[in-house]
Design an enzyme around this catalytic site. Structure first.
Site, PDB file in Angstrom:
ATOM      1  N   LYS A 206      37.561  44.059  33.399  1.00 22.09           N
ATOM      2  CA  LYS A 206      36.882  43.380  34.510  1.00 22.09           C
ATOM      3  C   LYS A 206      36.253  42.057  34.049  1.00 22.09           C
ATOM      4  CE  LYS A 206      34.738  42.364  38.229  1.00 22.09           C
ATOM      5  NZ  LYS A 206      35.407  42.042  39.489  1.00 22.09           N
ATOM      6  N   CYS A 260      29.689  36.597  40.575  1.00 19.92           N
ATOM      7  CA  CYS A 260      30.611  37.237  39.635  1.00 19.92           C
ATOM      8  C   CYS A 260      31.062  36.276  38.551  1.00 19.92           C
ATOM      9  CB  CYS A 260      31.815  37.752  40.401  1.00 19.92           C
ATOM     10  SG  CYS A 260      31.318  38.724  41.829  1.00 19.92           S
TER      11      CYS A 260
HETATM   12  N1  SAJ Z   1      36.323  27.696  42.230  1.00 20.85           N
HETATM   13  C1  SAJ Z   1      36.616  26.412  41.798  1.00 20.85           C
HETATM   14  N2  SAJ Z   1      37.912  26.081  41.525  1.00 20.85           N
HETATM   15  C2  SAJ Z   1      38.928  26.976  41.696  1.00 20.85           C
HETATM   16  C3  SAJ Z   1      38.627  28.300  42.113  1.00 20.85           C
HETATM   17  C4  SAJ Z   1      37.316  28.629  42.379  1.00 20.85           C
HETATM   18  O1  SAJ Z   1      35.722  25.563  41.633  1.00 20.85           O
HETATM   19  O2  SAJ Z   1      40.077  26.594  41.457  1.00 20.85           O
HETATM   20  C5  SAJ Z   1      34.929  28.072  42.514  1.00 20.85           C
HETATM   21  C6  SAJ Z   1      34.690  28.506  43.966  1.00 20.85           C
HETATM   22  O3  SAJ Z   1      34.512  27.408  44.802  1.00 20.85           O
HETATM   23  C7  SAJ Z   1      33.444  29.363  43.811  1.00 20.85           C
HETATM   24  C8  SAJ Z   1      33.650  30.025  42.448  1.00 20.85           C
HETATM   25  O4  SAJ Z   1      34.609  29.230  41.768  1.00 20.85           O
HETATM   26  O5  SAJ Z   1      32.275  28.579  43.760  1.00 20.85           O
HETATM   27  C9  SAJ Z   1      34.139  31.458  42.495  1.00 20.85           C
HETATM   28  O6  SAJ Z   1      35.086  31.629  43.548  1.00 20.85           O
HETATM   29  P1  SAJ Z   1      36.385  32.533  43.400  1.00 20.85           P
HETATM   30  O7  SAJ Z   1      37.121  32.480  44.683  1.00 20.85           O
HETATM   31  O8  SAJ Z   1      37.134  32.113  42.182  1.00 20.85           O
HETATM   32  O9  SAJ Z   1      35.845  33.967  43.056  1.00 20.85           O
HETATM   33  P2  SAJ Z   1      34.787  35.008  43.720  1.00 20.85           P
HETATM   34  O10 SAJ Z   1      33.512  34.925  42.937  1.00 20.85           O
HETATM   35  O11 SAJ Z   1      34.685  34.862  45.180  1.00 20.85           O
HETATM   36  O12 SAJ Z   1      35.543  36.392  43.386  1.00 20.85           O
HETATM   37  C10 SAJ Z   1      35.885  36.671  42.031  1.00 20.85           C
HETATM   38  C11 SAJ Z   1      37.353  37.165  41.989  1.00 20.85           C
HETATM   39  N3  SAJ Z   1      37.809  37.202  40.602  1.00 20.85           N
HETATM   40  C12 SAJ Z   1      38.972  36.607  40.210  1.00 20.85           C
HETATM   41  O13 SAJ Z   1      39.669  35.957  40.971  1.00 20.85           O
HETATM   42  C13 SAJ Z   1      39.367  36.796  38.785  1.00 20.85           C
HETATM   43  C14 SAJ Z   1      37.479  38.539  42.638  1.00 20.85           C
HETATM   44  O14 SAJ Z   1      38.793  39.063  42.494  1.00 20.85           O
HETATM   45  C15 SAJ Z   1      36.460  39.500  42.003  1.00 20.85           C
HETATM   46  O15 SAJ Z   1      36.522  40.790  42.577  1.00 20.85           O
HETATM   47  C16 SAJ Z   1      35.072  38.935  42.228  1.00 20.85           C
HETATM   48  O16 SAJ Z   1      35.005  37.667  41.533  1.00 20.85           O
HETATM   49  C17 SAJ Z   1      34.067  39.910  41.664  1.00 20.85           C
HETATM   50  O17 SAJ Z   1      33.415  40.584  42.477  1.00 20.85           O
HETATM   51  O18 SAJ Z   1      33.963  40.060  40.451  1.00 20.85           O
END
Ligand code: SAJ
Length: 415
Positions: A206, A260
């Site tokens: 995880k 997360c």
């Molecule tokens: N972000 C960027 N650039 C990107 C992708 C995301 O700046 O290319 C930013 C987003 O805007 C946001 C942050 O990162 O601020 C996180 O967003 P996210 O969509 O990457 O992730 P979360 O936090 O919504 O969900 C993540 C997911 N983990 C992965 O994709 C590895 C999800 O599958 C998990 O279940 C979740 O964390 C968790 O609960 O751990």
């Protein structure tokens, strides 16, 4: 193993959809939350979480079916699932207080043959070093009298109800029988593959997933900084680099938010500080992005931080931590707004999804945010922002528009 009744501790973004899914599959679920507001709302048939597609409906179905019942304390059950938050403290160490409390709440209700699952994202060895001894205060022995496993949630906010069913699921038991029992439990609604391992491996899996994403976002952000130094359009460069069959650069932006991705890498860093310089550095790069946005605003207005006149209005579009969600907790957008205020600007923030009162200076219409603004900064990539006409944003006096997530898709120049 058969489960007639499950007790789920923590009815947040993970616990509530999980409880509802079990309930709509006919299992009796006792949903436990220490927050009386959450329990009261659920007893009225409502969900306390908004803007998660499909959640209100599944919660309503679960409650109406009579299978989901919310209360503030656990009771006897066949299985217990812990889905409480695991935040970090100011010093970036894991705060395991809520997992500890949940395990203590379960112990008096534990009976021989029960299964306990920890779902909360946790530092390596939490299941065996923290949860197991607390549960054993019941007088029962893990592996001998009851089963114990770790199974991380992996769902993406915004797509929780699809992913909770379709995603592959990892279940790490303290022994093979515990992992098998976990498999029986989640097979009730999971359609993705279920893979069995040991508890500590599952915990590390995880953390690796979210750290992988954080480090890769940091790389994209560092590319944006390099591109700025050498006068290259980073969006065009990423677009072209991603045409390589083995390259998939993520998107730069104003920072990484949510509970997360910006948290979990610290659990790995804390577990092995001397061998995790890359993980720490990635966190620092991402945490430095809000300040970069503030610098961009200053530069666009030909100001440096020291010479900002008090009361200069900046329209900030978006407060949520990512696109199309209403969640502004740990949001880099909120951090930018606070930093803008600190250097003397008067930010006016507008987010169509985030409840009013989340930051000072929040307004409830786009017009109110843009009124009198000297610059516009787009902080969240909500789909609705893409359709705002450019002339509305720049206004009569051609004010600068800073768009760190390339929401307007105006920056890409092709020769
Ligand atoms: N972000 C960027 N650039 C990107 C992708 C995301 O700046 O290319 C930013 C987003 O805007 C946001 C942050 O990162 O601020 C996180 O967003 P996210 O969509 O990457 O992730 P979360 O936090 O919504 O969900 C993540 C997911 N983990 C992965 O994709 C590895 C999800 O599958 C998990 O279940 C979740 O964390 C968790 O609960 O751990």
């Amino acid at each position: 193993m058969k489960f007639d009744k499950i007790c789920i501790l923590g009815l947040g973004y993970i616990g509530l959809p999980t409880a509802s899914m079990f309930a709509v599959h006919g299992v009796k679920v006792i949903g436990v939350d220490v927050n009386p507001h959450v329990v009261k709302t659920l007893r009225l048939g409502e969900a306390h979480i908004n803007n998660e597609p499909g959640l209100h409906e599944v919660v309503r179905r679960a409650i109406e079916s009579g299978c989901l019942f919310a209360q503030e304390t656990p009771e006897l059950a066949d299985a217990f699932v812990i889905a409480v938050p695991t935040p970090i403290r100011h010093d970036k160490t894991a705060d395991m207080g809520m997992v500890t409390a949940a395990a203590h709440m379960i112990a008096p209700h534990l009976r021989p043959g029960n299964l306990v699952i920890l779902e909360s994202t946790s530092p390596p060895r939490t299941t065996i070093d923290l949860v197991k001894p607390i549960l054993e205060t019941s007088g029962l022995k893990a592996g001998q009298d009851f089963l114990l496993a770790y199974s991380p949630e992996r769902v993406l906010p915004g797509q929780i109800l699809r992913e909770i069913v379709e995603n592959a699921r990892v279940i790490g038991g303290i022994d093979p029988a515990s992992a098998e029992a976990g498999c029986d439990l989640y097979s009730i609604f999971v359609r993705g593959d279920i893979m069995l391992t040991d508890a500590t491996t599952a915990e590390m899996v995880k953390l690796m997933e979210n750290t992988f994403r954080d480090v890769n976002i940091a790389l994209a952000n560092e590319f944006a900084l390099v591109a700025e130094c050498i006068g290259v359009n980073v969006w065009e460069a990423i677009d072209l680099a991603n045409r390589h069959p083995r390259v998939k650069i993520l998107r730069p932006g104003p920072g990484v938010g949510g509970h997360c991705i910006a948290v979990d890498p610290w659990f790995l860093a804390e577990a092995a500080p001397s061998v995790t310089p890359l993980i720490r550095r990635a966190r620092e790069v991402n945490d430095g992005m809000p300040a970069r946005v503030v610098n961009q605003v200053c530069r666009a207005l030909n100001l440096n931080g020291a010479s900002v006149q008090a009361g200069l209005r900046i329209a900030c579009l978006g407060l949520a931590y990512k696109a199309d969600v209403d969640d502004a907790r740990e949001s880099p957008a909120v951090e930018v707004v606070n930093l803008l205020r600190q250097v003397g600007f008067e930010p006016r923030s507008y987010d169509p999804y985030v409840v009013m009162g989340s930051v000072d200076g929040q307004v409830d219409t786009l017009d109110a945010a843009l009124d009198g603004a000297k610059a516009v900064v787009i902080l969240t990539d909500h789909r609705v922002f893409k359709n705002i006409p450019r002339e509305v944003l720049v206004g009569a006096y051609a004010r600068p528009v800073i768009d760190p997530r390339n929401v307007l898709d105006l920056n890409v120049t092709r020769v």
